[in-house]
Design a protein around this motif. Structure first.
Motif, PDB file in Angstrom:
ATOM      1  N   ALA A  56       0.847  -1.204   0.000  1.00  0.00           N
ATOM      2  CA  ALA A  56       0.000   0.000   0.000  1.00  0.00           C
ATOM      3  C   ALA A  56       0.881   1.252   0.000  1.00  0.00           C
ATOM      4  CB  ALA A  56      -0.922  -0.009   1.220  1.00  0.00           C
ATOM      5  N   ALA A  57       1.983   1.215   0.743  1.00  0.00           N
ATOM      6  CA  ALA A  57       2.893   2.368   0.786  1.00  0.00           C
ATOM      7  C   ALA A  57       3.501   2.622  -0.595  1.00  0.00           C
ATOM      8  CB  ALA A  57       3.989   2.135   1.831  1.00  0.00           C
ATOM      9  N   LEU A  58       3.894   1.549  -1.284  1.00  0.00           N
ATOM     10  CA  LEU A  58       4.442   1.705  -2.646  1.00  0.00           C
ATOM     11  C   LEU A  58       3.388   2.293  -3.579  1.00  0.00           C
ATOM     12  CD1 LEU A  58       6.354  -1.706  -2.989  1.00  0.00           C
ATOM     13  CD2 LEU A  58       7.407   0.552  -3.197  1.00  0.00           C
ATOM     14  N   HIS A  59       2.158   1.782  -3.470  1.00  0.00           N
ATOM     15  CA  HIS A  59       1.065   2.267  -4.320  1.00  0.00           C
ATOM     16  C   HIS A  59       0.817   3.756  -4.083  1.00  0.00           C
ATOM     17  CE1 HIS A  59      -3.453   1.745  -5.606  1.00  0.00           C
ATOM     18  NE2 HIS A  59      -2.770   2.502  -6.439  1.00  0.00           N
ATOM     19  N   LEU A  60       0.702   4.145  -2.809  1.00  0.00           N
ATOM     20  CA  LEU A  60       0.432   5.561  -2.501  1.00  0.00           C
ATOM     21  C   LEU A  60       1.588   6.460  -2.923  1.00  0.00           C
ATOM     22  CD1 LEU A  60      -1.417   5.613   0.931  1.00  0.00           C
ATOM     23  CD2 LEU A  60      -2.327   5.360  -1.380  1.00  0.00           C
ATOM     24  N   HIS A 215      -9.418   7.236   1.529  1.00  0.00           N
ATOM     25  CA  HIS A 215     -10.438   7.520   0.508  1.00  0.00           C
ATOM     26  C   HIS A 215     -10.212   8.804  -0.284  1.00  0.00           C
ATOM     27  CE1 HIS A 215     -12.648   4.231   2.371  1.00  0.00           C
ATOM     28  NE2 HIS A 215     -12.366   4.800   3.532  1.00  0.00           N
ATOM     29  N   GLY A 216      -9.089   9.475  -0.104  1.00  0.00           N
ATOM     30  CA  GLY A 216      -8.883  10.749  -0.804  1.00  0.00           C
ATOM     31  C   GLY A 216      -9.622  11.891  -0.126  1.00  0.00           C
ATOM     32  N   GLU A 233     -10.227  13.316  -4.294  1.00  0.00           N
ATOM     33  CA  GLU A 233      -9.778  12.393  -5.335  1.00  0.00           C
ATOM     34  C   GLU A 233     -10.102  10.973  -4.882  1.00  0.00           C
ATOM     35  OE1 GLU A 233      -5.466  12.488  -5.789  1.00  0.00           O
ATOM     36  OE2 GLU A 233      -5.270  13.207  -3.731  1.00  0.00           O
ATOM     37  N   LEU A 234      -9.844  10.010  -5.781  1.00  0.00           N
ATOM     38  CA  LEU A 234     -10.213   8.633  -5.461  1.00  0.00           C
ATOM     39  C   LEU A 234      -9.087   7.978  -4.664  1.00  0.00           C
ATOM     40  CD1 LEU A 234     -12.437   6.523  -5.878  1.00  0.00           C
ATOM     41  CD2 LEU A 234     -11.161   5.729  -7.876  1.00  0.00           C
ATOM     42  N   GLY A 235      -9.370   7.749  -3.367  1.00  0.00           N
ATOM     43  CA  GLY A 235      -8.367   7.107  -2.521  1.00  0.00           C
ATOM     44  C   GLY A 235      -8.814   5.728  -2.093  1.00  0.00           C
ATOM     45  N   PHE A 236      -8.211   5.242  -1.025  1.00  0.00           N
ATOM     46  CA  PHE A 236      -8.396   3.853  -0.602  1.00  0.00           C
ATOM     47  C   PHE A 236      -8.571   3.810   0.909  1.00  0.00           C
ATOM     48  CE2 PHE A 236      -5.901   4.218  -4.366  1.00  0.00           C
ATOM     49  CZ  PHE A 236      -6.416   3.245  -5.207  1.00  0.00           C
ATOM     50  N   ASN A 237      -8.920   2.637   1.429  1.00  0.00           N
ATOM     51  CA  ASN A 237      -8.786   2.436   2.863  1.00  0.00           C
ATOM     52  C   ASN A 237      -7.508   1.639   3.078  1.00  0.00           C
ATOM     53  OD1 ASN A 237      -8.725   1.746   5.488  1.00  0.00           O
ATOM     54  ND2 ASN A 237     -10.809   0.989   5.613  1.00  0.00           N
TER      55      ASN A 237
END
Ligand SMILES: *Cc1c(COP(=O)(O)O)cnc(C)c1O
Length: 382
Positions: A56-60, A215-216, A233-237
Motif C-alpha cells: 500500500a505504501a508503494l502504491h500511494l 479515501h482521498g 480524489e479517489l483514494g483507498f482504505n
C-alpha cells in the motif's frame, strides 16, 4: 523446522497491543501518529505515513508522485512482485533494470545505459524503484545523480532495509529519494502483523499520501460546517490500526539490537561457510546491511544442484527459501511481453541462489545445524 525468518514478540509487545484493545480506539487513533513520529525520528526524516502494508505504501507513493497511464516505472527484477505491481496499479507500464551480480541490487551502469537509450527513444521512466535487496543499500548517491540528470522520481523500496545505514546515515532519511517505503510483515526487521510506512521530506507528498490512505478525503476546519469532510480524489482504505501501531512502537526500540544480532549471525555464516563452493553476500565499505536475508549462491565448483540442496536442506528441517523468482519471468509479466534472457545477471543469480535462515532469536546451535547440513550436502555430492 528452523524457519528462514521469524518475528520476535515479547511480553511487552503483547501488553502494548492489549492496552489498545482495552482503549476506546481500535482503528487509526492516537497510537498511529506516535508510531509515525518514532519511525520518522529513527530515519531522520520529516514525514511518515503509516499504512496497511508495504505494498500500500508503494502504491500511494506512486500515486502521490502522479504516476499514471502512459508513464513508466522501472525497478529491479530481483525483488518481491510488489515493487513492480505498484506501477501497474496506477496504470503505468513497468520495465526492469538488470542487477549488479556482486551487490545483487539494481546495476547503476545498466541503469545509466538504459536511460541513455530511453532518452533517444523518448520513453524515459517517471519513477525508478531501487530495492535494497536483503537489506544492503543501493548506490543511492549515483541513482540520485541520474534522477537529476534524467528527471525521474525515486521511490526507495526499503522493505528489507529498516535499520540499515548508507554512508553513516539511516536508510529512510530520503537524502537521495523522494519517498522511502518500509514493510512490517512478520519476516521484516520489526512487525505490526501486516503494515507499512512511507516516509518523505516533501510535505506535499506526505499530505497526498495521508489523504489517499483514507479515501482521498481532505479535512479542513470550517466553523460554519464543523462536520465537513471532502473527498477530493479517489483514494483507498489503507489505514493502519492502533493495535498494529502499538506493536510496531513496542518493537522499534529493539531494532538496533536485532540488526546487530543479524549482523553477528551473518559474520558467523561467512566464517563457517569459508572454503565451500559458494558465494557469500557482498559487504561493500560504507554500506551497513540490515541483514534481512542471508543469501548464498552455488559457484561453478559445486557438484550438487540448487534443487538438490533445497530438497535435502528442507528434508533436514532447515527452512531455506529462494529470493526471488525474477519478476519479469512471472506469468503475469510474461503475458505483458517480457522474455527469459532479457536480464541475464538476474536470471543467472536466480539459478544459483538460496536463502539460509536468519532471524534475531536464532541460536548458535540452530545456526551450526544449518551449516552442518549445508556442508554435508555439498561435501557428499562433491
Ligand atoms: C515485503 C516486501 C514488500 C511488500 O510489503 P508488504 O508489507 O508485504 O505488502 C515490497 N517489497 C519488498 C522488497 C518486500 O520485501
Amino acid at each position: 523446522m528452523i524457519p528462514y525468518g521469524r518475528q520476535s514478540i515479547t511480553d511487552e509487545d503483547i501488553a502494548a497491543v492489549v492496552d489498545v484493545l482495552r482503549s476506546d480506539r481500535l482503528t487509526q487513533g492516537p497510537v498511529v501518529p506516535r508510531f509515525e513520529s518514532a519511525i520518522a525520528e529513527h530515519c531522520q526524516v520529516e514525514h511518515a505515513v503509516a499504512v496497511s502494508s508495504g505494498t500500500a505504501a508503494l502504491h500511494l507513493a506512486c500515486l502521490a508522485l502522479g504516476l499514471g497511464p502512459g508513464d513508466l516505472l522501472w525497478t529491479s527484477p530481483i525483488t518481491f512482485v510488489a515493487s513492480a505491481n505498484c506501477g501497474r496499479y496506477c496504470g503505468a507500464d513497468v520495465d526492469f533494470v538488470d542487477i549488479d551480480p556482486h551487490s545483487l541490487n539494481m546495476s547503476v551502469p545498466a541503469l545509466r545505459q538504459k536511460l541513455e537509450q530511453a532518452k533517444k527513444d523518448n520513453c524515459l521512466p517517471k519513477v525508478v524503484v531501487p530495492v535494497h535487496f536483503a537489506g544492503l543499500p543501493c548506490d543511492m548517491k549515483s541513482i540520485a545523480a541520474l534522477a537529476d540528470e534524467y528527471g525521474f522520481f525515486v521511490i526507495e523500496d526499503a522493505c528489507h532495509a529498516l535499520g540499515a545505514e548508507y554512508n553513516g546515515e539511516p536508510v529512510g532519511g530520503c537524502t537521495y529519494a523522494d519517498v522511502s517505503v518500509f514493510s512490517f510483515h512478520p519476516v521484516k526487521a520489526i512487525t505490526t502483523g501486516e503494515g507499512g510506512m512511507a516516509v518523505t521530506n516533501d510535505a506535499m507528498l506526505a499530505e497526498r499520501m495521508t489523504a489517499l490512505r483514507t479515501h482521498g478525503i481532505w479535512r479542513e476546519y470550517e466553523p460554519e460546517r464543523p462536520w465537513l469532510y471532502q473527498q477530493m480524489e479517489l483514494g483507498f482504505n489503507y489505514r493502519m490500526s492502533d493495535m498494529q501501531a502499538a506493536l510496531g512502537l513496542s518493537q522499534l526500540p529493539r531494532l538496533p539490537e536485532a540488526v546487530a544480532r543479524r549482523r553477528q549471525l551473518a559474520e558467523q555464516y561467512d566464517e563457517s561457510l569459508c572454503g565451500l563452493p559458494l558465494v557469500t553476500p557482498a559487504r561493500p565499505a560504507h554500506y551497513d546491511s540490515a541483514w534481512h536475508l542471508y543469501v548464498i549462491q552455488l559457484d561453478e565448483h559445486a557438484s550438487c544442484s540448487r534443487l538438490q540442496l533445497y530438497r535435502e536442506m528442507t528434508a533436514a528441517g532447515i527452512g531455506v527459501n529462494v529470493h526471488y523468482i525474477p519478476v519479469h519471468t512471472q506469468p503475469y509479466y510474461q503475458a505483458r511481453g517480457f522474455r527469459y534472457g532479457q536480464f541475464p545477471s538476474a536470471e543467472s543469480y536466480y539459478e544459483r541462489c538460496l536463502t539460509l535462515p536468519i532471524y534475531p532469536a536464532m541460536s548458535r546451535d540452530e545456526q551450526q545445524q544449518v551449516v552442518s547440513v549445508l556442508r554435508r550436502v555439498l561435501e557428499s555430492s562433491g
